[in-house]
Design a protein around this motif. Structure first.
Motif, PDB file in Angstrom:
ATOM      1  N   THR A 224       0.944  -1.237  -0.124  1.00 54.02           N
ATOM      2  CA  THR A 224      -0.128   0.029  -0.080  1.00 54.02           C
ATOM      3  C   THR A 224       0.887   1.224   0.078  1.00 54.02           C
ATOM      4  OG1 THR A 224      -1.720  -1.163   1.109  1.00 54.02           O
ATOM      5  CG2 THR A 224      -1.756   1.024   1.373  1.00 54.02           C
ATOM      6  N   LEU A 225       1.908   1.239   0.522  1.00 55.39           N
ATOM      7  CA  LEU A 225       2.960   2.352   0.773  1.00 55.39           C
ATOM      8  C   LEU A 225       3.309   2.566  -0.719  1.00 55.39           C
ATOM      9  CD1 LEU A 225       5.138   1.505   3.801  1.00 55.39           C
ATOM     10  CD2 LEU A 225       3.290   3.076   3.865  1.00 55.39           C
ATOM     11  N   GLN A 226       3.440   1.923  -1.500  1.00 54.40           N
ATOM     12  CA  GLN A 226       3.862   1.863  -3.146  1.00 54.40           C
ATOM     13  C   GLN A 226       2.860   2.806  -3.952  1.00 54.40           C
ATOM     14  OE1 GLN A 226       5.376  -1.605  -4.833  1.00 54.40           O
ATOM     15  NE2 GLN A 226       5.898  -2.579  -2.754  1.00 54.40           N
ATOM     16  N   CYS A 227       1.639   2.763  -3.411  1.00 47.03           N
ATOM     17  CA  CYS A 227       0.394   3.430  -3.879  1.00 47.03           C
ATOM     18  C   CYS A 227       0.440   4.952  -3.989  1.00 47.03           C
ATOM     19  CB  CYS A 227      -0.840   2.648  -3.568  1.00 47.03           C
ATOM     20  SG  CYS A 227      -0.846   0.914  -4.156  1.00 47.03           S
ATOM     21  N   VAL A 228       0.768   5.339  -2.766  1.00 46.84           N
ATOM     22  CA  VAL A 228       0.738   6.784  -2.264  1.00 46.84           C
ATOM     23  C   VAL A 228       1.466   7.900  -3.142  1.00 46.84           C
ATOM     24  CG1 VAL A 228       0.231   8.237  -0.435  1.00 46.84           C
ATOM     25  CG2 VAL A 228      -0.564   5.942  -0.425  1.00 46.84           C
ATOM     26  N   ARG A 229       1.226   8.951  -3.379  1.00 49.62           N
ATOM     27  CA  ARG A 229       1.937   9.997  -4.082  1.00 49.62           C
ATOM     28  C   ARG A 229       2.983  10.468  -2.859  1.00 49.62           C
ATOM     29  NH1 ARG A 229       0.419  14.522  -1.726  1.00 49.62           N
ATOM     30  NH2 ARG A 229      -1.544  15.160  -1.127  1.00 49.62           N
ATOM     31  N   PRO A 230       4.033  11.191  -3.389  1.00 49.30           N
ATOM     32  CA  PRO A 230       5.125  11.900  -2.057  1.00 49.30           C
ATOM     33  C   PRO A 230       4.162  12.800  -1.447  1.00 49.30           C
ATOM     34  CG  PRO A 230       6.071  11.852  -4.414  1.00 49.30           C
ATOM     35  CD  PRO A 230       4.615  11.299  -4.747  1.00 49.30           C
ATOM     36  N   PHE A 231       4.147  13.074  -0.080  1.00 45.57           N
ATOM     37  CA  PHE A 231       3.373  13.743   0.772  1.00 45.57           C
ATOM     38  C   PHE A 231       2.100  13.478   1.032  1.00 45.57           C
ATOM     39  CE2 PHE A 231       7.075  16.412  -0.617  1.00 45.57           C
ATOM     40  CZ  PHE A 231       7.756  16.638   0.474  1.00 45.57           C
ATOM     41  N   GLY A 232       1.863  12.152   0.392  1.00 42.86           N
ATOM     42  CA  GLY A 232       0.544  11.521   0.712  1.00 42.86           C
ATOM     43  C   GLY A 232       0.487  10.788   2.025  1.00 42.86           C
ATOM     44  N   VAL A 233      -0.706  10.251   2.364  1.00 45.41           N
ATOM     45  CA  VAL A 233      -1.157   9.569   3.510  1.00 45.41           C
ATOM     46  C   VAL A 233      -1.417   8.137   3.320  1.00 45.41           C
ATOM     47  CG1 VAL A 233      -2.538   9.433   5.652  1.00 45.41           C
ATOM     48  CG2 VAL A 233      -1.571  11.919   4.843  1.00 45.41           C
ATOM     49  N   VAL A 234      -1.003   7.518   4.228  1.00 45.27           N
ATOM     50  CA  VAL A 234      -1.330   5.857   4.158  1.00 45.27           C
ATOM     51  C   VAL A 234      -1.906   5.717   5.856  1.00 45.27           C
ATOM     52  CG1 VAL A 234      -0.647   3.500   4.450  1.00 45.27           C
ATOM     53  CG2 VAL A 234       0.223   4.917   2.743  1.00 45.27           C
ATOM     54  N   LEU A 252       9.186   5.032   4.425  1.00 42.26           N
ATOM     55  CA  LEU A 252       8.335   6.272   4.486  1.00 42.26           C
ATOM     56  C   LEU A 252       9.092   7.409   3.731  1.00 42.26           C
ATOM     57  CD1 LEU A 252       6.628   6.214   7.965  1.00 42.26           C
ATOM     58  CD2 LEU A 252       5.957   5.022   5.842  1.00 42.26           C
ATOM     59  N   GLY A 253      10.294   7.532   3.930  1.00 38.19           N
ATOM     60  CA  GLY A 253      10.963   8.820   3.466  1.00 38.19           C
ATOM     61  C   GLY A 253      12.441   8.712   3.876  1.00 38.19           C
ATOM     62  N   PRO A 254      13.224   9.775   3.289  1.00 33.78           N
ATOM     63  CA  PRO A 254      12.897  10.840   2.578  1.00 33.78           C
ATOM     64  C   PRO A 254      12.386  10.735   1.296  1.00 33.78           C
ATOM     65  CG  PRO A 254      15.294  11.153   2.825  1.00 33.78           C
ATOM     66  CD  PRO A 254      14.720   9.787   3.696  1.00 33.78           C
ATOM     67  N   ARG A 255      12.922   9.640   0.773  1.00 33.76           N
ATOM     68  CA  ARG A 255      12.500   9.735  -0.865  1.00 33.76           C
ATOM     69  C   ARG A 255      11.218   9.627  -1.062  1.00 33.76           C
ATOM     70  NH1 ARG A 255      11.630   5.694  -4.265  1.00 33.76           N
ATOM     71  NH2 ARG A 255      11.996   3.991  -2.498  1.00 33.76           N
ATOM     72  N   ARG A 256      10.244   9.110  -0.651  1.00 38.75           N
ATOM     73  CA  ARG A 256       9.089   8.710  -0.720  1.00 38.75           C
ATOM     74  C   ARG A 256       8.105  10.049  -0.080  1.00 38.75           C
ATOM     75  NH1 ARG A 256       7.275   2.340   0.583  1.00 38.75           N
ATOM     76  NH2 ARG A 256       7.824   1.495  -1.670  1.00 38.75           N
ATOM     77  N   SER A 257       8.490  10.529   1.012  1.00 35.00           N
ATOM     78  CA  SER A 257       8.165  11.683   1.640  1.00 35.00           C
ATOM     79  C   SER A 257       6.523  11.198   2.008  1.00 35.00           C
ATOM     80  CB  SER A 257       8.341  12.860   1.058  1.00 35.00           C
ATOM     81  OG  SER A 257       9.399  13.174   1.008  1.00 35.00           O
TER      82      SER A 257
END
Length: 323
Positions: A224-234, A252-257
Motif C-alpha cells: 500500500t505504501l507503494q500506491c501513494v504520491r509523495p507527501f500523501g497519507v497511508v 516512508l522517506g525521505p525519498r517517498r516523503s
C-alpha cells in the motif's frame, strides 16, 4: 437478568459463550438500555483475540441501539422510553441489556431502523475520522480503499464519492466487485493476489493516490505504501490478514516523503466533543441516504458464528446481533 456474550479466554470465536447476569442499578450518571440491535465490528474480533484487552467483565462490543428502561439520579436526558444509539467505551455491547454513561446516548433518525443504525454507527464514525481528521477528502482527491465490499469499505466508498473523491477499490472476488461498484467505486481491482500497486500506477498515470486506507495489514501494508504520491497519507486501520511486520522509517522517506497514520476510532470517540460531531455527521448522512448498508442479522447467542463469518470474509456489508 441480562443475557451477555462473555469471553472465556483470548482466542478463537469458540471462546465466546452466552451467560446470564444480574445488572446493578444505573449509577447517578448512567442509563440502562434494553438493546434491540448490536453492531459487530473487527475491533470486537481484536478484543476477542486479546489484541485489545477487555475489562474484567470480558464482554466485547462497542455499539448498539435500544430503548432506555432506567436512569440514574442525575440524568435528565435521555428519558425512560427514549430510543437511543451509542458507540465507544465502556466496552460491553454484546448484551440484551446494559448500563451506560448517559452522555454516550444519541437519538437516531426516526426513519432509519435500529438494524441499520447498529450496522453503520461505529463504521460511520470511523469513516468520518478517516475522511475528515486523518486526511481531508474533498473534490479532486484520489483515494485507495482496500476491502471495499466490507461494511466499513462500502461506507468509506459511498462517503468519499459523495465528497467528490475518485475512489479506487480493491476486493477479493468478482461478486464483491459488483458490491464495490454499487457503493460508488470508480475503479475496482479484483483478486487477493492482484498486483494492486501496478494497477494504481496505471490508473493514476504513475502519480499515486492522495490517501490509502489499509485495514488488511499483514504484508499488504508494504504494498500500500507503494500506491501513494509523495507527501500523501497511508492510514493503517486494521490487520484482518494478520500482524503487520515492522515498518522501516526509510520506507516512508525521505525519498517517498509519506505520512503513515495509525488512528484509533476508540480514541477518536473518547472526547465528548469529537464524539458528538462525528455522531451527528453519521446520523445526518444516514437520514439523507448518503450512507447505506445491507446488514446481516445473527441472534445474540450466535455471536461466535458472526465472528467466524466476518474473519473468513464470508460476508459483505455489515453484521449485527439481535438480542
Amino acid at each position: 437478568m441480562a443475557t451477555v456474550i462473555r469471553l472465556k479466554a483470548p482466542g478463537g470465536a469458540d471462546q465466546l459463550e452466552a451467560v446470564t447476569i444480574e445488572l446493578p442499578p444505573p449509577q447517578d450518571d448512567e442509563i440502562r438500555i434494553r438493546q434491540t440491535a448490536v453492531g459487530v465490528n473487527f475491533i470486537d474480533v481484536y478484543q476477542r483475540m486479546g489484541l485489545y484487552p477487555l475489562p474484567p467483565a470480558a464482554i466485547p462490543g462497542v455499539e448498539a441501539v435500544g430503548v432506555v428502561t432506567a436512569v440514574g439520579a442525575n440524568v435528565t436526558s435521555p428519558r425512560i422510553g427514549d430510543r437511543v444509539a451509542y458507540a465507544g467505551a465502556p466496552v460491553g455491547a454484546y448484551a440484551s441489556e446494559r448500563n451506560l454513561p448517559a452522555w454516550r446516548a444519541v437519538k437516531p433518525p426516526e426513519q432509519v431502523t435500529d438494524e441499520v443504525v447498529a450496522s453503520v454507527f461505529v463504521k460511520g464514525i470511523t469513516a468520518h475520522m478517516l475522511l475528515t481528521r486523518v486526511y481531508p477528502v474533498d473534490r479532486g482527491t484520489t483515494v485507495l480503499i482496500h476491502s471495499a465490499a466490507g461494511g466499513l469499505g462500502q461506507l468509506m466508498t459511498r462517503w468519499a464519492r459523495h465528497r467528490g473523491a475518485t475512489v479506487i477499490a480493491t476486493v477479493g472476488s468478482e461478486a464483491k466487485a459488483v458490491t464495490a461498484r454499487g457503493a460508488g467505486a470508480h475503479h475496482v481491482i479484483i483478486g487477493r493476489d492482484a498486483d494492486f500497486p501496478r494497477a494504481v500506477a496505471d490508473l493514476t498515470e504513475a502519480r499515486g493516490v492522495d490517501v490509502a486506507y489499509d485495514g488488511v495489514g499483514g504484508r499488504t501494508l508494504a504494498k500500500t505504501l507503494q500506491c501513494v504520491r509523495p507527501f500523501g497519507v497511508v492510514a493503517s486501520i486494521g490487520q484482518s490478514a494478520g500482524a503487520i511486520p515492522p515498518v522501516d522509517v526509510e520506507d516512508l522517506g525521505p525519498r517517498r516523503s509519506l505520512m503513515l497514520a495509525r488512528p484509533s476510532v476508540m480514541a477518536y470517540m473518547n472526547g465528548p466533543e469529537d464524539y458528538r460531531i462525528a455522531a451527528d455527521a453519521v446520523l445526518s448522512a444516514l437520514r439523507e441516504g448518503v450512507l447505506q448498508t445491507i446488514g446481516k442479522a445473527y441472534p445474540l447467542g450466535d455471536a461466535a458464528r458472526a465472528h467466524a463469518d466476518l474473519e473468513a470474509g464470508r460476508s459483505s456489508g455489515s453484521l449485527y446481533l439481535v438480542p
